[in-house]
Write an enzyme that holds these catalytic residues in place. Sequence first.
Site, PDB file in Angstrom:
ATOM      1  N   HIS A  12       0.802  -1.238   0.000  1.00 19.12           N
ATOM      2  CA  HIS A  12       0.000   0.000   0.000  1.00 19.12           C
ATOM      3  C   HIS A  12       0.834   1.288   0.000  1.00 19.12           C
ATOM      4  CE1 HIS A  12       0.032  -0.330   4.691  1.00 19.12           C
ATOM      5  NE2 HIS A  12       1.016   0.447   4.296  1.00 19.12           N
ATOM      6  N   HIS A  59      -1.628   5.110   9.704  1.00 20.36           N
ATOM      7  CA  HIS A  59      -0.240   5.578   9.912  1.00 20.36           C
ATOM      8  C   HIS A  59      -0.186   6.943  10.584  1.00 20.36           C
ATOM      9  CE1 HIS A  59      -0.004   2.699   6.558  1.00 20.36           C
ATOM     10  NE2 HIS A  59       1.292   2.601   6.733  1.00 20.36           N
ATOM     11  N   HIS A 192       9.927  -4.274   4.497  1.00 26.01           N
ATOM     12  CA  HIS A 192      10.490  -2.930   4.314  1.00 26.01           C
ATOM     13  C   HIS A 192      10.802  -2.297   5.652  1.00 26.01           C
ATOM     14  CE1 HIS A 192       6.175  -1.935   4.641  1.00 26.01           C
ATOM     15  NE2 HIS A 192       6.404  -0.635   4.622  1.00 26.01           N
ATOM     16  N   GLU A 239       3.748  -5.004   8.855  1.00 26.98           N
ATOM     17  CA  GLU A 239       2.417  -4.849   8.247  1.00 26.98           C
ATOM     18  C   GLU A 239       1.905  -6.167   7.665  1.00 26.98           C
ATOM     19  OE1 GLU A 239       2.656  -0.131   6.950  1.00 26.98           O
ATOM     20  OE2 GLU A 239       3.045  -1.663   5.448  1.00 26.98           O
TER      21      GLU A 239
HETATM   22  C1  DHB Z   1       6.346   3.324   2.256  1.00 32.05           C
HETATM   23  C2  DHB Z   1       5.772   2.097   2.627  1.00 32.05           C
HETATM   24  C3  DHB Z   1       4.697   2.064   3.500  1.00 32.05           C
HETATM   25  O1  DHB Z   1       4.093   0.905   3.928  1.00 32.05           O
HETATM   26  C4  DHB Z   1       4.141   3.234   3.984  1.00 32.05           C
HETATM   27  O2  DHB Z   1       3.059   3.156   4.774  1.00 32.05           O
HETATM   28  C5  DHB Z   1       4.710   4.462   3.631  1.00 32.05           C
HETATM   29  C6  DHB Z   1       5.815   4.495   2.769  1.00 32.05           C
HETATM   30  C7  DHB Z   1       7.473   3.387   1.282  1.00 32.05           C
HETATM   31  O3  DHB Z   1       8.053   2.341   0.938  1.00 32.05           O
HETATM   32  O4  DHB Z   1       7.768   4.481   0.796  1.00 32.05           O
HETATM   33 FE    FE Z   2       2.577   1.291   5.476  1.00 37.24          FE
END
Ligand code: DHB
Ligand code: FE
Length: 279
Positions: A12, A59, A192, A239
């Site tokens: 997302h 978030h 990530h 997540e």
């Molecule tokens: C990114 C990934 C995310 O899950 C998010 O909520 C905000 C930014 C990213 O990879 O830039």
């Molecule tokens: Fe996110």
Amino acid sequence: MAQIIGGLTTSHVPAIGRAIAKQLQHEPYWKPFFDGYAPVHRWLAQARPDVVVVFYNDHGLNFFLDKMPTFAVGAAPNYRNADEGWGLPQVPPFQGEQGLSWHLIDALTAEDFDLTTCQEMVVDHAFTLPMALLWPEQQWPVKVVPVCINTVQFPLPSARRCYALGEAVGRAIASWDGAQRVMVMGTGGLSHQLDGERAGFINRDFDLQFMESLVHDPQWATQFNTHELVEKAGTQGVELLMWLATRGALGAKVREVHRNYHIPISNTASGLMLFEPVA
Ligand code: DHB
Ligand code: FE
């Protein structure tokens, strides 16, 4: 009785919203990502869900660090998006399915889940962008029930607990009086990490093992505690808890309809899976 017709899990990242706004879907960077949704569009045209229950993590738009529920369920008549500071155009509002919201709240509370109920709620990129990936015209043909799981401020619910939440949501949908066709969706991940020494961390091996586990051994990832998940998937990779809740709702056996995995989209390994439950 209502019927769960499928479950979808997807990344997302806010940059997706920017790509949509600038119509970059066919650029080399974005094409392998957006192409992954074509089979989903074909499936949606056949499956025609009436309602989508969306597991996602806010978030900082609706909840901030001063008040952070572990599990929150929306029970609003409608849900608006708002500016989060990413410079993204806002999407049209979503119509809530309040009947299912309150049925879920009753059923989950009866199963000992302590929920926060939200009769007003704004929804952030983790909700709006997956919806826009599924319905690019942004004329939403479904009503929605948002289910928010905290993954932004420790302590987080365990993978085991999120899977159990999903199972309870699945039972609740199946006991909802009505003929509605319900889809479940989980958004976030995959691996990530946006901050700290490991910023930029991606773990392809773990992601692929996790995706594979969801098909035949869906509780595999529940063996890991929160710190182990952060170690394997990154601070924001947790997540993937949304994926576990979604998979829990689908029941013991599923048929995998579609899968896509692509590195990178912004800072993430982006993933997409579509399942149908097998009775
Ligand atoms: C990114 C990934 C995310 O899950 C998010 O909520 C905000 C930014 C990213 O990879 O830039
Ligand atoms: Fe996110």
